[in-house]
Design an enzyme around this catalytic site. Structure first.
Site, PDB file in Angstrom:
ATOM      1  N   LYS A   1      58.826  -0.652 -32.657  1.00  0.00           N
ATOM      2  CA  LYS A   1      59.907  -0.760 -33.652  1.00  0.00           C
ATOM      3  C   LYS A   1      61.052  -1.645 -33.138  1.00  0.00           C
ATOM      4  O   LYS A   1      61.539  -2.525 -33.851  1.00  0.00           O
ATOM      5  CB  LYS A   1      60.409   0.634 -34.030  1.00  0.00           C
ATOM      6  CG  LYS A   1      59.362   1.494 -34.742  1.00  0.00           C
ATOM      7  CD  LYS A   1      59.909   2.832 -35.154  1.00  0.00           C
ATOM      8  CE  LYS A   1      60.106   3.775 -33.996  1.00  0.00           C
ATOM      9  NZ  LYS A   1      58.835   4.166 -33.343  1.00  0.00           N
ATOM     10  N   THR A   2      61.465  -1.410 -31.904  1.00  0.00           N
ATOM     11  CA  THR A   2      62.535  -2.232 -31.330  1.00  0.00           C
ATOM     12  C   THR A   2      62.076  -3.676 -31.161  1.00  0.00           C
ATOM     13  O   THR A   2      62.828  -4.618 -31.422  1.00  0.00           O
ATOM     14  CB  THR A   2      62.975  -1.659 -29.966  1.00  0.00           C
ATOM     15  OG1 THR A   2      63.415  -0.310 -30.144  1.00  0.00           O
ATOM     16  CG2 THR A   2      64.098  -2.484 -29.364  1.00  0.00           C
TER      17      THR A   2
ATOM     18  N   THR B   1      61.573   7.884 -35.498  1.00  0.00           N
ATOM     19  CA  THR B   1      60.270   8.530 -35.297  1.00  0.00           C
ATOM     20  C   THR B   1      60.077   9.674 -36.287  1.00  0.00           C
ATOM     21  O   THR B   1      58.992  10.252 -36.355  1.00  0.00           O
ATOM     22  CB  THR B   1      60.163   9.082 -33.863  1.00  0.00           C
ATOM     23  OG1 THR B   1      61.255   9.973 -33.635  1.00  0.00           O
ATOM     24  CG2 THR B   1      60.226   7.956 -32.846  1.00  0.00           C
TER      25      THR B   1
ATOM     26  N   ARG C   1      53.209   0.951 -25.449  1.00  0.00           N
ATOM     27  CA  ARG C   1      54.091   1.300 -24.333  1.00  0.00           C
ATOM     28  C   ARG C   1      53.308   1.996 -23.228  1.00  0.00           C
ATOM     29  O   ARG C   1      53.507   1.719 -22.042  1.00  0.00           O
ATOM     30  CB  ARG C   1      55.224   2.199 -24.827  1.00  0.00           C
ATOM     31  CG  ARG C   1      56.184   2.635 -23.724  1.00  0.00           C
ATOM     32  CD  ARG C   1      57.292   3.503 -24.281  1.00  0.00           C
ATOM     33  NE  ARG C   1      58.172   2.732 -25.150  1.00  0.00           N
ATOM     34  CZ  ARG C   1      58.993   3.269 -26.042  1.00  0.00           C
ATOM     35  NH1 ARG C   1      59.027   4.588 -26.206  1.00  0.00           N
ATOM     36  NH2 ARG C   1      59.773   2.503 -26.775  1.00  0.00           N
TER      37      ARG C   1
ATOM     38  N   ASP D   1      68.723   2.264 -33.651  1.00  0.00           N
ATOM     39  CA  ASP D   1      67.601   3.095 -33.242  1.00  0.00           C
ATOM     40  C   ASP D   1      67.949   4.560 -33.500  1.00  0.00           C
ATOM     41  O   ASP D   1      69.124   4.935 -33.526  1.00  0.00           O
ATOM     42  CB  ASP D   1      67.313   2.872 -31.762  1.00  0.00           C
ATOM     43  CG  ASP D   1      65.914   3.314 -31.366  1.00  0.00           C
ATOM     44  OD1 ASP D   1      65.125   3.667 -32.260  1.00  0.00           O
ATOM     45  OD2 ASP D   1      65.605   3.299 -30.157  1.00  0.00           O
TER      46      ASP D   1
END
Length: 342
Positions: A67-68, A161, A220, A112
């Site tokens: 997302k980032t 999330t 990640r 975020d």
């Protein structure tokens, strides 16, 4: 001994700098999520052609999926500035006012964990998103008055999330609401190979695929496991990573072939053994393993469902045949306990 949190999607401080070097800078370099990429590509190109700020974007999905990264890519593709903050940081209206009053035309403003905005800060954000203005209270008491400060049109990108915790009024002010899903092994393999190239790691396709298989569908985690396998290959082998080296290193880290960690296994064994495959409620599972029900629902269940190990039903969570086979547990016969008594 397994590194603490090796298969947790949450980023730690020592991973952040590492991740920045591996993040793609352009949408074409971003692997996976084809429908999401197509929607973003159209919106970005339309904004570029009109010379306007792109519509606001809300990105949601499990942690560690990009997302980032996508927020920074949008700013790069639009060739505009990028400002980043997080919901928990914005504790007062003044915090948000300070950022918005300095925002530039068409700039990307990324928040975020947007679901953690405080109610009064969120209400102030509505006017900025919809009317591109900031309402400032001047004075106090009976003589107080509100002054509206216009701000340039900008692009807000929210990431969460937990989409269910984003209020309907806030969600409705985002023109694009896009979900990121877990990645398949093929996409993760390409991500691992790309990261290995950036890190100058000698890695064959079989080794990359093995790392990808054990990464819980999360880039990640894939990049984090690549670091650990690289270290093992450097110290215990000749520096090259193949299937055998990857398997030995990942087994040493106690990461199984599906990337299941201790909590995943506790959840599955609770359903399979203690409750005979279910159905069983998530609150009961949470109490049994001493974990928060929200954490189980948001962090662990999506991947277990994707694997086909459990299913959500109106009566509760039910284990699927693949789970019994993988954990080598014999399913109970219909009637279970009653049949064993008579």
């Amino acid at each position: 001994m397994r590194e603490q949190g090796i298969v947790s999607p949450a980023a730690r401080d020592d991973d952040l700098q590492f991740e920045v070097t591996l993040r793609p800078k352009r949408l074409d370099d971003f692997t996976g999520q084809p429908k999401l990429k197509e929607n973003l590509a159209i919106a970005i190109e339309a904004a570029r052609q009109r010379g306007e700020a792109m519509d606001h974007v809300l990105l949601y999905g499990p942690p560690g999926l990009g997302k980032t990264t996508l927020a920074t890519i949008i700013a790069q593709e639009l060739a505009v500035g990028f400002e980043q903050t997080a919901g928990p940081i914005l504790q007062k209206k003044l915090d948000l006012t300070g950022i918005l009053s300095n925002i530039r035309a068409r700039q990307v403003f990324f928040i975020d964990e947007i679901h953690r905005l405080l109610p009064d800060v969120e209400e102030m954000f509505y006017a900025a998103l919809e009317d591109f203005r900031v309402d400032i209270l001047i004075g106090a008491g009976p003589g107080a008055r509100t002054h509206s400060l216009p701000i340039p049109r900008f692009t807000a990108i929210g990431a969460t999330t937990r989409q269910g915790l984003v209020s309907a009024p806030l969600r409705g002010r985002f023109g694009l609401v896009l979900r990121l899903n877990h990645y398949d092994v093929a996409d993760l393999t390409r991500i691992v190979e790309r990261s290995a190239g950036i890190l100058d790691v000698s890695l064959d396709q079989a080794g990359a695929a093995e790392i990808a298989r054990r990464s819980r569908g999360t880039p990640r985690i894939a990049n984090r496991l690549l670091r650990r396998v690289r270290d093992y290959a450097q110290v215990r082998a000749d520096g090259r990573v193949n299937l055998e080296i990857a398997e030995i290193a990942l087994d040493l880290l106690e990461v199984d072939r599906f990337g299941l960690d201790e909590i995943d296994q506790k959840i599955m064994l609770t359903i399979l053994v203690k409750y005979g495959g279910g159905p069983v409620g998530v609150n009961t599972i949470a109490a049994s393993i001493d974990e928060e029900a929200d954490t189980i629902e948001e962090v662990y269940e999506p991947y277990l469902i994707q694997l086909g190990f459990i299913d959500r039903t109106p009566r509760g969570r039910v284990a699927m045949p693949q789970a019994f086979e993988y954990f080598k547990i014999q399913p109970r016969r219909p009637g279970g306990l009653q049949n064993s008594l008579f």
